[in-house]
Design an enzyme around this catalytic site. Structure first.
Site, PDB file in Angstrom:
ATOM      1  N   HIS A 245       0.679  -1.434   0.039  1.00 17.56           N
ATOM      2  CA  HIS A 245       0.017  -0.075   0.057  1.00 17.56           C
ATOM      3  C   HIS A 245       0.861   1.404  -0.124  1.00 17.56           C
ATOM      4  O   HIS A 245       0.442   2.256   0.375  1.00 17.56           O
ATOM      5  CB  HIS A 245      -0.958  -0.021   1.202  1.00 17.56           C
TER       6      HIS A 245
ATOM      7  N   PHE B 164      -8.330   6.746  -4.406  1.00 15.48           N
ATOM      8  CA  PHE B 164      -7.845   5.295  -4.325  1.00 15.48           C
ATOM      9  C   PHE B 164      -9.109   4.314  -4.266  1.00 15.48           C
ATOM     10  O   PHE B 164     -10.185   4.856  -3.572  1.00 15.48           O
ATOM     11  CB  PHE B 164      -7.110   4.964  -3.141  1.00 15.48           C
TER      12      PHE B 164
ATOM     13  N   ILE C   6       0.956   6.820  -0.006  1.00 13.27           N
ATOM     14  CA  ILE C   6       0.542   5.821   0.905  1.00 13.27           C
ATOM     15  C   ILE C   6      -1.158   5.752   0.363  1.00 13.27           C
ATOM     16  O   ILE C   6      -1.868   6.822   0.391  1.00 13.27           O
ATOM     17  CB  ILE C   6       0.451   6.007   2.287  1.00 13.27           C
ATOM     18  N   CYS C   7      -1.496   4.387  -0.043  1.00 14.28           N
ATOM     19  CA  CYS C   7      -2.665   4.082  -0.107  1.00 14.28           C
ATOM     20  C   CYS C   7      -3.407   3.608   1.067  1.00 14.28           C
ATOM     21  O   CYS C   7      -3.305   2.512   1.484  1.00 14.28           O
ATOM     22  CB  CYS C   7      -2.791   3.256  -1.380  1.00 14.28           C
ATOM     23  N   LEU C   8      -4.127   4.425   2.045  1.00 19.99           N
ATOM     24  CA  LEU C   8      -4.765   4.121   3.106  1.00 19.99           C
ATOM     25  C   LEU C   8      -6.014   4.928   3.521  1.00 19.99           C
ATOM     26  O   LEU C   8      -5.961   6.116   3.260  1.00 19.99           O
ATOM     27  CB  LEU C   8      -3.698   4.282   4.340  1.00 19.99           C
TER      28      LEU C   8
END
Length: 155
Positions: A86, A148, A93-95
């Site tokens: 992620h 995202f 950051i893919c969160l």
């Protein structure tokens, strides 16, 4: 003249984290209420991140904490960007916690750092997100503006 809400909130957060932060989190600089740098370490024995320290850059808008901060990992000679499914190789950051849908004003700099520590602690895959090279090469958006797709959106 009134103090903007973001500055008031960040002043309180800075006061708190200057005196105490959880283990593995260190404030590097917070010279203003626009950008802060913090270092984080994974404290467990995860072999992917053992003995590594990672640099995070927080950027705050005047709408913080209503709007999430922009948080990215920063590459330095002694601070790599962690390899994680992620985390893109450019530090984005893919969160969901960092997106408009997952963010809550009850979150703060400390809780974001702890969430990222936890995310790294739980990882067992030494890989980047699918499409990392294309994403990094073609992305011109700021991290907070990227929409995202989260797999749990299907539920």
């Amino acid at each position: 003249m009134s103090v903007p809400f973001a500055a008031k909130r960040l002043g309180k957060e800075l006061q708190k984290i200057s005196s105490s932060l959880p283990p593995g989190i260190e404030l590097v600089s917070a010279d203003n209420f626009e950008e802060w740098l913090l270092d984080i370490k994974v404290l467990d024995n995860n072999p992917l991140y053992q003995n590594q320290t990672y640099r995070l850059k927080f950027r705050f808008s005047p709408s913080y904490p209503i709007e999430p901060p922009e948080v990215v990992f920063v590459q330095l000679p002694d601070r790599p960007i962690p390899i994680h499914p992620h985390i893109y190789s450019n530090g984005i950051i893919c969160l969901d916690l960092l997106g408009q849908q997952g963010w809550s004003p009850v979150q703060n700099v400390e809780s974001v750092c702890m969430s990222l520590q936890s995310m790294l602690t739980g990882n067992s895959k030494n890989e980047r997100p699918p499409g990392d090279e294309e994403f990094v090469r073609g992305n011109t958006m700021r991290p907070r503006d990227i929409q995202f797709y989260y797999h749990d959106n299907d539920v």
